[in-house]
Design an enzyme around this catalytic site. Structure first.
Site, PDB file in Angstrom:
ATOM      1  CE  LYS A   1      -3.810  -1.616   4.925  1.00 21.81           C
ATOM      2  NZ  LYS A   1      -3.834  -2.187   6.275  1.00 21.81           N
TER       3      LYS A   1
ATOM      4  N   GLY B   1      -2.653 -10.346   8.409  1.00 21.44           N
ATOM      5  CA  GLY B   1      -2.242 -11.718   8.725  1.00 21.44           C
ATOM      6  C   GLY B   1      -1.827 -12.436   7.461  1.00 21.44           C
TER       7      GLY B   1
ATOM      8  CG  ASP C   1      -1.081  -0.133   7.109  1.00 24.40           C
ATOM      9  OD1 ASP C   1      -0.331  -0.703   6.304  1.00 24.40           O
ATOM     10  OD2 ASP C   1      -2.254  -0.514   7.325  1.00 24.40           O
TER      11      ASP C   1
ATOM     12  CD  GLU D   1      -9.698  -7.184  -3.303  1.00 22.75           C
ATOM     13  OE1 GLU D   1      -9.930  -6.444  -2.340  1.00 22.75           O
ATOM     14  OE2 GLU D   1     -10.413  -7.222  -4.310  1.00 22.75           O
TER      15      GLU D   1
ATOM     16  CE  LYS E   1       0.443  -2.163   3.957  1.00 26.96           C
ATOM     17  NZ  LYS E   1       0.064  -3.342   4.699  1.00 26.96           N
TER      18      LYS E   1
ATOM     19  N   GLY F   1      -6.518  -6.438   3.637  1.00 26.02           N
ATOM     20  CA  GLY F   1      -5.946  -7.776   3.826  1.00 26.02           C
ATOM     21  C   GLY F   1      -6.720  -8.841   3.057  1.00 26.02           C
TER      22      GLY F   1
ATOM     23  CD  GLU G   1       2.727  -2.814   7.198  1.00 24.31           C
ATOM     24  OE1 GLU G   1       3.576  -2.816   6.292  1.00 24.31           O
ATOM     25  OE2 GLU G   1       1.694  -3.493   7.136  1.00 24.31           O
TER      26      GLU G   1
END
Ligand code: HSE
Length: 332
Positions: A205, A303, A201, A129, A105, A134, A190
């Site tokens: 996104k 994850g 983060d 995606e 991202k 995630g 991260e």
């Protein structure tokens, strides 16, 4: 059966999970899709990581040029993380004629125009995606909604690490430090968790979602950002007494004049809202379109297993759909 050659750039948490998933899911994917995914090359400079991944040493390369000359290669999975060299490598892979699948991202949100334009010019797919939400197949639905709706509002939880920390602090009284350590152990965070806890983060996104919404490159620096490092257990107790919880909320609101208001910040969410019940590493995003109304998508936002699942789906989609899978960007 059609063979699809795959390369992975980076054997971190996600890259190793993708290599493993390719081995484990190979037969199922072949049966379901008619595609035989074959891991042909891996770019990794750390000898320790390469050894730990337990792959055929002949497929490991320490420079990108070697990967790009591999016979029978179709799709490159970029999971190096960080901005550079990842963004340059994606452009090089696209220019060399390969589809690119990424979970990155930061690189994508900072170089959105450059990467999408390179893909479209090379007539190759850029699939991302896994970069937002995630394991949630969010972008596939988001694209559908955007194609036929004016999206006026996005709101949600888009970082699994901070949601895990806030959930553990609220439900189990875990300290901030212990909850963060556990999120790292579970592979949610991260490599430098500052990116998670300070909201970077989530901003990356949101910038990707906002770029797709507005048809221009929305840089993450345009987003007002506050992380969760200042949230105390007293704040969390206070929220509970007021009948709610604290969540790190990303939001985009489009006004009638077309201006976008963008923010990432801890917010009080009352218990009668769905977002208050999104726990642990889960993400949930509400997209409001003028025709479809509100649509909520939720699932594990961080994850290795859920992320690798979406990356495998993106490999299949890149081969099936090619350049037609790319966002129409900038909007013409
Ligand atoms: N560190 C990220 C998160 C990983 O916690 O959401 C998934 O993008």
């Amino acid at each position: 059966m059609q063979r699809v050659g795959v390369a992975i750039l980076g054997l971190g948490t996600i890259g190793s999970a993708v290599a493993q998933a390719l081995a484990v899911q190979h037969d199922l994917i072949a049966e379901r899709t008619g595609l035989q995914l074959v891991l042909r090359a891996v770019f990794e400079r750390s000898a320790e990581r390469a050894t730990r991944a337990d792959l055929d040493p002949d497929i490991i390369a320490t420079d990108l040029a070697t990967v790009l000359t591999e016979d029978g290669l179709d799709v490159v999975v970029e999971v190096l993380g960080r901005e550079q060299p990842a963004a340059d490598y994606m452009v090089r892979c696209l220019d060399a004629g390969f589809h690119v699948v990424t979970a990155n991202k930061e690189a994508l949100s900072k170089h959105f125009t450059e990467i999408v334009t390179a893909a479209t010019n090379a007539e190759r797919a850029i699939m991302f995606e896994a970069s937002v939400g995630g394991g949630v197949p969010l972008l596939v639905s988001y694209r559908q909604i955007l194609a036929t709706n004016r999206v006026t509002r996005l709101r949600g939880i888009v970082n699994g690490t901070t949601n895990y920390i806030l959930s553990q602090m609220a439900s189990a009284g875990t300290s901030y430090t212990d909850a963060l350590a556990e999120a790292q152990r579970l592979g949610y965070a991260e490599p430098d968790p500052t990116g998670d806890v300070e909201g970077f983060d989530a901003a990356y996104k949101l910038a990707i979602l906002a770029s797709m919404l507005s048809g221009r490159h929305v840089h993450p620096d345009e987003i007002q950002r506050t992380g969760i490092s200042g949230v105390t257990s007293q704040d969390i107790d206070g929220a509970r007494h007021r009948g709610g919880v604290i969540k790190l909320i990303a939001r985009a609101e489009l006004d009638d004049g077309g201006a976008l208001a963008l923010s990432v910040a801890p917010e009080f969410v009352p218990n009668d809202e769905l977002l208050a019940h999104v726990h642990a590493n889960y993400n949930a995003i509400e997209v409001v379109g003028d025709r479809v109304g509100p649509v909520v998508l939720s699932g594990q936002g961080a994850g290795p297993l859920p992320t690798a699942s979406v990356i495998l789906s993106d490999i299949v989609e890149a081969v099936r759909t090619g350049v037609a899978a790319n966002p129409a960007f900038p909007h013409g």
